[in-house]
Design a protein around this motif. Structure first.
Motif, PDB file in Angstrom:
ATOM      1  N   THR A 150       0.739  -1.180   0.374  1.00  0.00           N
ATOM      2  CA  THR A 150      -0.356   0.658  -0.090  1.00  0.00           C
ATOM      3  C   THR A 150       0.568   1.400   0.378  1.00  0.00           C
ATOM      4  OG1 THR A 150      -0.371   0.579   2.276  1.00  0.00           O
ATOM      5  CG2 THR A 150      -1.210  -1.106   1.231  1.00  0.00           C
ATOM      6  N   ALA A 191       0.068   3.492   1.843  1.00  0.00           N
ATOM      7  CA  ALA A 191      -0.698   4.171   3.047  1.00  0.00           C
ATOM      8  C   ALA A 191       0.618   5.335   4.377  1.00  0.00           C
ATOM      9  CB  ALA A 191      -1.342   3.080   3.581  1.00  0.00           C
ATOM     10  N   ARG A 199       1.837   7.679   9.855  1.00  0.00           N
ATOM     11  CA  ARG A 199       1.678   7.046  10.621  1.00  0.00           C
ATOM     12  C   ARG A 199       0.025   6.086  11.076  1.00  0.00           C
ATOM     13  NH1 ARG A 199       0.810  11.926   7.840  1.00  0.00           N
ATOM     14  NH2 ARG A 199      -1.725  12.533   7.401  1.00  0.00           N
ATOM     15  N   SER A 200      -0.217   6.370   9.334  1.00  0.00           N
ATOM     16  CA  SER A 200      -1.734   5.568   9.793  1.00  0.00           C
ATOM     17  C   SER A 200      -1.183   3.587   9.822  1.00  0.00           C
ATOM     18  CB  SER A 200      -2.117   5.387   7.979  1.00  0.00           C
ATOM     19  OG  SER A 200      -3.573   4.598   7.455  1.00  0.00           O
ATOM     20  N   ILE A 201       0.255   3.168   8.875  1.00  0.00           N
ATOM     21  CA  ILE A 201       0.072   1.305   9.495  1.00  0.00           C
ATOM     22  C   ILE A 201       0.508   1.808  10.807  1.00  0.00           C
ATOM     23  CG2 ILE A 201       1.826   0.240   8.471  1.00  0.00           C
ATOM     24  CD1 ILE A 201       2.641   1.403   5.785  1.00  0.00           C
ATOM     25  N   ALA A 204      -0.360   3.003  13.593  1.00  0.00           N
ATOM     26  CA  ALA A 204      -2.014   3.110  13.766  1.00  0.00           C
ATOM     27  C   ALA A 204      -2.823   1.287  13.750  1.00  0.00           C
ATOM     28  CB  ALA A 204      -3.416   4.134  13.611  1.00  0.00           C
ATOM     29  N   GLN A 205      -2.591   1.037  12.664  1.00  0.00           N
ATOM     30  CA  GLN A 205      -2.875   0.166  12.367  1.00  0.00           C
ATOM     31  C   GLN A 205      -2.329  -1.130  12.725  1.00  0.00           C
ATOM     32  OE1 GLN A 205      -4.529  -1.304   8.235  1.00  0.00           O
ATOM     33  NE2 GLN A 205      -3.478   1.340   7.826  1.00  0.00           N
ATOM     34  N   THR A 209       0.261   4.925  18.135  1.00  0.00           N
ATOM     35  CA  THR A 209      -0.348   5.730  18.981  1.00  0.00           C
ATOM     36  C   THR A 209       0.927   6.785  18.589  1.00  0.00           C
ATOM     37  OG1 THR A 209       0.246   6.248  21.274  1.00  0.00           O
ATOM     38  CG2 THR A 209      -1.695   5.908  20.131  1.00  0.00           C
ATOM     39  N   GLU A 245       4.846   7.778  15.705  1.00  0.00           N
ATOM     40  CA  GLU A 245       5.146   6.783  14.730  1.00  0.00           C
ATOM     41  C   GLU A 245       6.581   7.162  14.823  1.00  0.00           C
ATOM     42  OE1 GLU A 245       6.449   8.642  10.006  1.00  0.00           O
ATOM     43  OE2 GLU A 245       4.070   9.405  10.953  1.00  0.00           O
TER      44      GLU A 245
END
Length: 312
Positions: free
Chosen positions: A274, A276, A279-281, A283-284, A288, A290
């Motif tokens: 991806t 993404a 920061r999104s990865i 979180a997944q 919280t 990075e």
């Protein structure tokens, strides 16, 4: 996602390669070992012999499935006495294409009986190989048995129809059927280990144990959750100490050690597949921060997330 589905989803790189081969007796064919891959052989028509060093020849019949999870080599022949020729069906590219690749080969002999084999491989990413795959034997042989393994028999039948007479949509259908075949092979092997007296420890026992399986499924279903040993023990229905002992004994590492490994494995897959943002990865997979995610990822994979993504 359940554990077994995730094992298949994260381990392989690209899509399966395969070849549909017709041999006319007499013949013998070596399949070279290919480290970093998982190979398969499906006897679609006729019969042949499986030949391996220090092992008695084994006759294979139509519908038999061979799975080699560690890329081990083997030889097939129409008769145990027939010499093998140079290897075929082994993926020789460093990375397989993302689209399905298949060859159809007709090996002419001297007009003897015909054997048709579907052979091929998945390329694996060693950094993401699930420990379940590492515990499998070098060779898994599932004989054709429609009564005992009806779903495997159905998958083989569908594969034979698709690869024997390619039609529109085969580029989607065949890879999906190969994934289905792999799923059935692993499911059958894991289910039958306790029946053979080999299911008291390891992943066959872990997935067969309701308490440990419940914790594993919780982790795989929601790796971002702030799991603690106590919370996973509650999922398992055990006390904290009893759960930690049972999980470590069966899985081979403590609950939070497995949780971290799975989070980093999931993160590696997301980085490879991806676009993404980090920061999104993070979180997944339960971070919280990075910065904290990057440090954890580097400890596991040896490189920072950004460098890992650029190197894909």
């Amino acid at each position: 996602m359940d554990v077994l589905s995730d094992v298949i989803a994260v381990a392989r790189t690209g899509r399966p390669q395969s070849a549909y081969v017709r041999w006319h007796a007499p013949w013998g064919q070596e399949f070279a070992a290919v480290p970093g891959s998982a190979g398969f052989q499906v006897i679609l028509e006729g019969s042949c012999w499986l030949l391996r060093p220090d092992t008695a020849p084994l006759r294979l019949e139509t519908g038999d499935v061979l799975f080699l999870p560690h890329g081990s080599g083997l030889t097939l022949a129409d008769h145990p006495a027939h010499a093998a020729t140079a290897p075929v069906c082994a993926p020789d590219a460093p990375e397989p294409p993302e689209s399905y690749a298949s060859d159809s080969v007709d090996r002419l002999g001297r007009g003897g009986p015909v054997t048709v084999v579907l052979c091929g491989a998945y390329r694996l990413d060693p950094a993401r190989t699930h420990p379940l795959l590492l515990t499998l034997p070098d060779l898994i042989h599932l004989p054709a048995d429609p009564d005992r393994h009806p779903e495997l028999h159905a998958a083989v039948h569908l594969l034979a129809a698709e690869v024997g007479s390619p039609r529109l949509g085969a580029g989607t259908t065949v890879p999906a059927l190969l994934d289905t075949l792999l799923m059935y092979v692993l499911r059958i092997w894991l289910t039958e280990q306790p029946l053979r007296g080999h299911g008291t420890t390891g992943w066959a026992a872990a997935l067969g144990d309701p308490a440990t399986a419940a914790a594993l499924h919780a982790v795989h279903h929601d790796p971002a959750a702030p799991w603690t040993v106590a919370e996973l023990a509650a999922e398992a229905g055990l006390s904290r100490a009893a759960f930690a002992r049972r999980f470590s004994s069966l899985v081979g590492q403590p609950p939070l050690g497995y949780l971290t490994w799975w989070r980093m494995t999931t993160a590696a897959r997301l980085l490879r597949t991806t676009e993404a943002p980090l920061r999104s990865i993070a979180a997944q997979v339960g971070y919280t921060s990075e910065f904290a995610f990057a440090n954890a990822f580097k400890r596991t994979h040896g490189v920072a997330p950004g460098a890992y993504r650029r190197a894909r």
